[in-house]
Motif scaffolding. Structure first.
Motif, PDB file in Angstrom:
ATOM      1  N   ARG A 107     -24.833  17.447  24.290  1.00  0.00           N
ATOM      2  CA  ARG A 107     -23.622  17.049  24.991  1.00  0.00           C
ATOM      3  C   ARG A 107     -22.826  16.012  24.204  1.00  0.00           C
ATOM      4  N   ALA A 108     -23.513  14.963  23.731  1.00  0.00           N
ATOM      5  CA  ALA A 108     -22.792  13.917  23.016  1.00  0.00           C
ATOM      6  C   ALA A 108     -22.398  14.370  21.614  1.00  0.00           C
ATOM      7  N   ALA A 109     -23.232  15.224  21.022  1.00  0.00           N
ATOM      8  CA  ALA A 109     -22.964  15.649  19.647  1.00  0.00           C
ATOM      9  C   ALA A 109     -21.742  16.557  19.570  1.00  0.00           C
ATOM     10  N   LYS A 110     -21.466  17.217  20.669  1.00  0.00           N
ATOM     11  CA  LYS A 110     -20.373  18.177  20.711  1.00  0.00           C
ATOM     12  C   LYS A 110     -19.032  17.558  20.320  1.00  0.00           C
ATOM     13  N   ASN A 111     -18.826  16.323  20.736  1.00  0.00           N
ATOM     14  CA  ASN A 111     -17.529  15.696  20.487  1.00  0.00           C
ATOM     15  C   ASN A 111     -17.527  14.777  19.267  1.00  0.00           C
ATOM     16  N   VAL A 112     -18.569  14.865  18.480  1.00  0.00           N
ATOM     17  CA  VAL A 112     -18.619  13.994  17.304  1.00  0.00           C
ATOM     18  C   VAL A 112     -18.318  14.824  16.065  1.00  0.00           C
ATOM     19  N   GLY A 113     -17.353  14.331  15.279  1.00  0.00           N
ATOM     20  CA  GLY A 113     -16.947  15.031  14.065  1.00  0.00           C
ATOM     21  C   GLY A 113     -18.066  15.054  13.044  1.00  0.00           C
ATOM     22  N   ALA A 114     -17.766  15.602  11.878  1.00  0.00           N
ATOM     23  CA  ALA A 114     -18.766  15.709  10.816  1.00  0.00           C
ATOM     24  C   ALA A 114     -19.304  14.323  10.473  1.00  0.00           C
ATOM     25  N   THR A 115     -20.553  14.287  10.040  1.00  0.00           N
ATOM     26  CA  THR A 115     -21.167  12.998   9.708  1.00  0.00           C
ATOM     27  C   THR A 115     -21.686  13.022   8.274  1.00  0.00           C
ATOM     28  N   ALA A 116     -21.924  11.830   7.734  1.00  0.00           N
ATOM     29  CA  ALA A 116     -22.219  11.715   6.299  1.00  0.00           C
ATOM     30  C   ALA A 116     -23.538  12.364   5.888  1.00  0.00           C
ATOM     31  N   ASP A 117     -24.412  12.647   6.862  1.00  0.00           N
ATOM     32  CA  ASP A 117     -25.662  13.336   6.502  1.00  0.00           C
ATOM     33  C   ASP A 117     -25.422  14.793   6.149  1.00  0.00           C
ATOM     34  N   GLY A 118     -24.176  15.271   6.320  1.00  0.00           N
ATOM     35  CA  GLY A 118     -23.845  16.647   5.980  1.00  0.00           C
ATOM     36  C   GLY A 118     -23.726  17.531   7.203  1.00  0.00           C
ATOM     37  N   ARG A 119     -23.884  16.924   8.361  1.00  0.00           N
ATOM     38  CA  ARG A 119     -23.804  17.668   9.616  1.00  0.00           C
ATOM     39  C   ARG A 119     -22.355  18.016   9.938  1.00  0.00           C
ATOM     40  N   ASN A 120     -22.112  19.254  10.366  1.00  0.00           N
ATOM     41  CA  ASN A 120     -20.761  19.677  10.729  1.00  0.00           C
ATOM     42  C   ASN A 120     -20.350  19.146  12.092  1.00  0.00           C
ATOM     43  N   ALA A 121     -19.048  19.082  12.300  1.00  0.00           N
ATOM     44  CA  ALA A 121     -18.522  18.599  13.586  1.00  0.00           C
ATOM     45  C   ALA A 121     -19.079  19.427  14.730  1.00  0.00           C
ATOM     46  N   GLY A 122     -19.454  18.747  15.794  1.00  0.00           N
ATOM     47  CA  GLY A 122     -19.851  19.451  17.011  1.00  0.00           C
ATOM     48  C   GLY A 122     -21.250  20.030  17.015  1.00  0.00           C
ATOM     49  N   THR A 123     -21.909  20.057  15.871  1.00  0.00           N
ATOM     50  CA  THR A 123     -23.246  20.668  15.867  1.00  0.00           C
ATOM     51  C   THR A 123     -24.276  19.664  16.397  1.00  0.00           C
ATOM     52  N   PRO A 124     -25.349  20.182  16.990  1.00  0.00           N
ATOM     53  CA  PRO A 124     -26.304  19.308  17.687  1.00  0.00           C
ATOM     54  C   PRO A 124     -27.052  18.346  16.770  1.00  0.00           C
ATOM     55  N   TYR A 125     -27.498  17.263  17.378  1.00  0.00           N
ATOM     56  CA  TYR A 125     -28.447  16.371  16.707  1.00  0.00           C
ATOM     57  C   TYR A 125     -29.838  16.923  16.952  1.00  0.00           C
ATOM     58  N   SER A 126     -30.820  16.250  16.350  1.00  0.00           N
ATOM     59  CA  SER A 126     -32.189  16.605  16.704  1.00  0.00           C
ATOM     60  C   SER A 126     -32.474  16.007  18.074  1.00  0.00           C
ATOM     61  N   SER A 127     -33.425  16.619  18.759  1.00  0.00           N
ATOM     62  CA  SER A 127     -33.763  16.171  20.105  1.00  0.00           C
ATOM     63  C   SER A 127     -34.682  14.957  20.001  1.00  0.00           C
ATOM     64  N   SER A 128     -34.332  13.904  20.732  1.00  0.00           N
ATOM     65  CA  SER A 128     -35.143  12.680  20.770  1.00  0.00           C
ATOM     66  C   SER A 128     -35.477  12.162  19.369  1.00  0.00           C
ATOM     67  N   PHE A 129     -36.774  11.938  19.139  1.00  0.00           N
ATOM     68  CA  PHE A 129     -37.210  11.230  17.944  1.00  0.00           C
ATOM     69  C   PHE A 129     -37.805  12.229  16.960  1.00  0.00           C
TER      70      PHE A 129
END
Lengths: 676, 282
Positions: free
Chosen positions: A536-558
């Motif tokens: 849900r939160a990752a959806k509205n976050v643009g691309a990040t410096a780790d190489g993740r594309n905008a809107g794509t999910p983070y890893s779950s928890s830890f």
């Protein structure tokens, strides 16, 4: 498995009974106009009780199943947060001990004794307890009559005592628990945990054993009880089906620190293993001294593919809770909320998952956009990120402290010392009133920090401006840069420099919440869980410096980011146990997916047990282990009809794969992609 | 000294005692038709494409190298894949680098009586590199070889001298058959097995069950007899894995194993019992 258990399990899995529920819904909005929200909620409960009719399913020992699928419609005055509007307060472990000992009448007697001396607020609270308990008595009456009529003698006999009086044996105790779940849920409590079942049920279990209950009978009753917990699970869904809070904690130590694993823990593990149902969700409390054999027992359960047991480490959790201010005895008694948050039973009214969470990748991205160009060194950048995290903590505390809650007299009757104090939980009635905030996207955040350190400052293969532009453009036209960023060191491979970035982020988060007070007189706790925010939160976050594309999910928890190329479980365990997790103990598991072929024989199971014990012995706080097969999951997406009972762990809970929306299915599949 | 490695797998559970890390060495002198690690056969660095998430856009093949009809994926293919699914297969490690990498997990491996397994490819082909790596390993990490036994006696004895455990394949006893399906002579394999049996190094004999190839009564009988002669009384049978062919597409190769994959395998326990060999089907 007993023949009747087998049949009632088949009946449950067929799900046909769900269609038999009455779909009528009483509209009370007009009738309740002008009343207080507390009064409206109480009237809804009374109406719901009036609308209910006894329902017994095939071979059902317990009853207390919902007749009407939905509660009456009411409209409240205030705009309560999502969780507490349609739902009542929950996600805690109520005081089962007192309920089982005194029954509702005993609790009411306490309130009556205190009534005269109470202030206005206390009197009102007690008044509502009477109202709720009177309504409870009505349901019990209906069920007693029905049980007699249907020839359910055992249940009818039990209902002569429980829930109004205390329980006198194992069966009565089970009936009482089943009843209270049903009743609280008629008051819209959706996340109700079972807590330390093997501890609080023990006195009643022992009575039955002395009275001649043999092992087979104990297992039969436990399995029948587990099945009955599943009947209405679909009605109490949180975010997705299966998210219904019925977590059960087994093992661990007692209030004096002694090992408290007992024969009931064993029976519950067997029942869960045989039934393969999503409820109750088993949590095993372990520590450094836990023998491998218990982990082997847990692994057998993991093999069933249900995504539990979830393990929590007493060596870390108890100390962590004590340093947050919990009394040692309470900390030793800790349970797990609906998903993974560490809470204290009986006297805790913590809200360990207050709205939203600390969105690490977003904070870091915002600092990059605003300040990176001005940061001469990486330390400058880190200082800015820390500042931003502290500021975000302030902001979250401000937002959360503005959240309104309506009164909760009913559930407060089962939280200490609400009755003694004459205050319900939202008026500081409970002993603990803390808030927990999730730490979302920790691995993605650590990876992003490391990427900035290497790409901009250490190797300098990209300029600050270019990197900022590239993430603003979602790497369009910067695909090669993205690939390079993706190939940099990632959390999960036991690389100190990245793991240290995670430690830095978690320190800042814990520091930011340290000393902050909430609007109920409690504190704030930092955690490593993400709940649904990884999507849900990752959806509205643009691309990040780790190489993740905008809107794509983070890893779950830890757990490591979804795109991290991983060395394997040994490295991942070491990466995720380096930090002193006592400092960030709201909860949120390290998650590991293991291919189901590893479990194909006893030798493989034993080796998985070794891996779990390694994680605990290295100082991990919480572990969720899943047996998965990517090919099976992909096939299940294409041919759901072939897999009606395929269960997967989603985040803190397990659900039927077919009942998840596609984005959750996709995430479960993606988690398996780079794993062993 | 350097060695070429195509994969390092942590938490391998079927490659020896305890929990282990398996190192897959690149290159094998055999070419078993059912090989399920085809990327381990060539001694050269290769590129392999993962099917998971492949868009079938063809960019990797377009960027690859053409030799007549065949296309080989190259470093350029890896760069061309929009989803990063083409990966290099075969990375040079110095013995020190590899030991450092393995030592990072020393505490875990030691705790559970586990260690490192050298597999492949054929690890005996990299014996000098492995021997040197083993010298750099922390104390208490057990060393295991998973091998076809195809090497000179001298090389094999070198391996024994650094091993705590051996997983040894016996595939086909008949030399003509072996030559047909595995592309070499099996004489040295049988010879090394005799050395192994007498060496005192703990080992497990592994027999792949390939339908109508190795699982014939004649072959299993010959293996059982051979084990009996060498006073070996335990073997693990590995039924053919129908997914074995999956990786060939990733190397742009066709999979023609030369037998009918769909046939069930015969795990003839009775044959082994006759020769006092206890078997376990994996």
């Amino acid at each position: 498995m007993d023949e009747n258990i087998y049949r009632s399990r088949e009946f449950l899995l067929d799900k046909g009974y769900r269609k038999m529920r009455c779909q009528d819904r009483t509209d009370m909005r007009e009738a309740l106009r002008g009343l207080s929200d507390t009064e409206k909620l109480c009237r809804r409960f009374e109406q719901a009780v009036a609308d209910e009719k006894p329902v017994f399913y095939s071979y059902d020992e317990f009853g207390f199943n919902r007749y009407r699928a939905r509660l009456p419609i009411i409209s409240l005055d205030k705009d309560y947060p999502f969780f507490y509007h349609d739902e009542s307060f929950g996600n805690i472990t109520i005081d089962y001990e007192t309920l089982l000992k005194k029954g509702l009448s005993g609790i009411r007697a306490d309130a009556e004794r205190l009534y005269d001396k109470a202030d206005e607020e206390g009197k009102l609270f007690y008044f509502y307890i009477y109202r709720y308990f009177d309504a409870c008595e009505l349901i019990v009456k209906k069920y007693t009559e029905a049980a007699i009529k249907c020839g359910k003698e055992r249940l009818a006999a039990a209902l002569r005592r429980v829930p109004m009086e205390g329980a006198a044996n194992y069966f009565e105790a089970l009936v009482c628990i089943k009843f209270i779940h049903y009743a609280l849920r008629l008051n819209a409590c959706c996340h109700l945990t079972l807590g330390r079942f093997d501890q609080y049920i023990k006195p009643y279990f022992d009575v039955s054993v002395r009275g001649g209950m043999d092992k087979a009978e104990a297992l039969y009753l436990t399995e029948a009880f587990f099945i009955s917990l599943n009947y209405d699970g679909d009605l109490y869904q949180g975010i997705q089906q299966g998210d219904n809070g019925q977590s059960m904690v087994l093992g661990g130590c007692d209030e004096n620190g002694k090992d408290a694993l007992n024969e009931i823990s064993e029976i519950c593990l067997t029942a869960s293993e045989e039934l393969k149902l999503i409820d109750p969700k088993i949590n095993l409390r372990v520590n450094k001294k836990t023998p491998l054999s218990l982990y082997e027992r847990g692994t057998k359960l993991t093999k069933q593919g249900l995504g539990f047991p979830q393990y929590s480490n007493d060596d870390v959790v108890i100390g962590g809770l004590v340093s947050l201010g919990y009394d040692l005895k309470d900390a030793r008694n800790y349970t797990v909320a609906a998903c993974w948050e560490f809470i204290v039973p009986r006297c805790g009214a913590d809200i360990p998952n207050i709205e939203g969470g600390m969105n690490f990748p977003l904070v870091i991205r915002n600092v990059m956009l605003a300040d990176l160009t001005a940061c001469k060194t990486f330390s400058d950048f880190r200082a800015k990120v820390r500042e931003a995290i502290l500021k975000e903590c302030e902001k979250k505390v401000g937002e959360d402290n503005a959240i309104p809650f309506h009164d909760e007299p009913f559930i407060s009757a089962f939280v200490q010392p609400c009755i003694a104090k004459g205050r319900e939980i939202n008026h500081y009635g409970a002993k603990y009133n803390n808030y927990g905030i999730h730490g979302v996207g920790i691995a993605n955040g650590a990876d992003a920090m490391e990427a900035v350190r290497i790409a901009v400052y250490k190797d300098g293969f990209v300029t600050k401006e270019e990197l900022i532009y590239a993430i603003e453009q979602d790497f369009k036209g910067y695909e090669n840069l993205q690939k390079k960023l993706l190939s940099l060191p990632k959390m999960g491979n036991n690389i100190d420099s990245v793991d240290e970035q995670a430690a830095f982020l978690m320190d800042a988060f814990a520091d930011g919440l340290n000393g902050k007070m909430n609007n109920r007189g409690g504190i704030y706790r930092a955690g490593t869980g993400s709940a649904m925010e990884y999507l849900r939160a990752a959806k509205n976050v643009g691309a990040t410096a780790d190489g993740r594309n905008a809107g794509t999910p983070y890893s779950s928890s830890f757990s490591p980011s979804l795109t991290a190329k991983l060395n394997g479980p040994f490295s991942a365990i070491q990466s995720f146990t380096k930090y002193d997790l006592k400092k960030i103990i709201n909860g949120g598991p390290f998650t590991m997916e293991i291919h189901d072929t590893v479990f194909r024989n006893h030798e493989g199971e034993k080796k998985v047990a070794m891996l779990v014990k390694t994680f605990i012995d290295f100082g991990g706080h919480q572990l969720q282990l899943n047996s998965v097969n990517r090919a099976t999951l992909l096939d299940a997406q294409k041919h759901p009809e072939k897999y009606p009972n395929l269960v997967v762990r989603v985040w803190g809970w397990s659900g039927y794969f077919n009942e998840l929306s596609q984005e959750y299915q996709d995430h479960v599949i993606a988690r398996t992609e780079f794993r062993c | 000294m350097t060695g070429k490695i195509f994969s390092i797998e942590e938490f391998s559970t079927y490659d020896g005692p305890g929990i282990r890390t398996t190192v897959f060495m690149k290159g094998c002198p055999l070419s078993c038709s059912w090989c399920h690690n085809p990327e381990g056969q060539s001694f050269e660095t290769q590129y392999i494409r993962s099917p998971n998430g492949c868009l079938k856009c063809g960019k990797c093949e377009y960027a690859g190298k053409r030799i007549g009809e065949t296309i080989i994926l190259t470093e350029k293919s890896a760069g061309a894949c929009p989803r990063g699914l083409v990966r290099v297969c075969g990375i040079e490690y110095t013995s020190r680098q590899l030991a450092d990498r393995l030592n990072m997990n020393a505490e875990i491996l030691r705790t559970w009586g586990g260690g490192v397994t050298f597999s492949g490819g054929e690890p005996l082909c990299a014996i000098d590199f492995i021997s040197e790596t083993v010298k750099f390993l922390k104390k208490g990490i057990s060393v295991c070889f998973q091998t076809s036994g195809f090497s000179s006696a001298e090389v094999f004895e070198k391996a024994l001298s650094v091993s705590d455990f051996i997983l040894y394949d016996l595939k086909l006893m008949d030399n003509d058959e072996f030559r047909k399906f595995c592309g070499a002579d099996n004489l040295c394999i049988l010879h090394n097995y005799k050395i192994l049996a007498k060496s005192g190094v703990p080992f497990v004999t592994r027999i792949p069950l390939i339908p109508n190839v190795t699982d014939t009564e004649k072959n299993l009988k010959a293996i059982a007899r051979f084990m009996y002669d060498n006073e070996v009384n335990y073997a693990e049978l590995l039924p053919y894995n129908k997914y074995a062919g999956g990786k060939y597409r990733g190397l742009l190769r066709d999979y023609n194993p030369g037998f009918d994959e769909s046939l069930p395998v015969c795990a003839r326990k009775d044959i082994f019992e006759r020769y006092h060999v206890i078997i376990k089907i994996m």
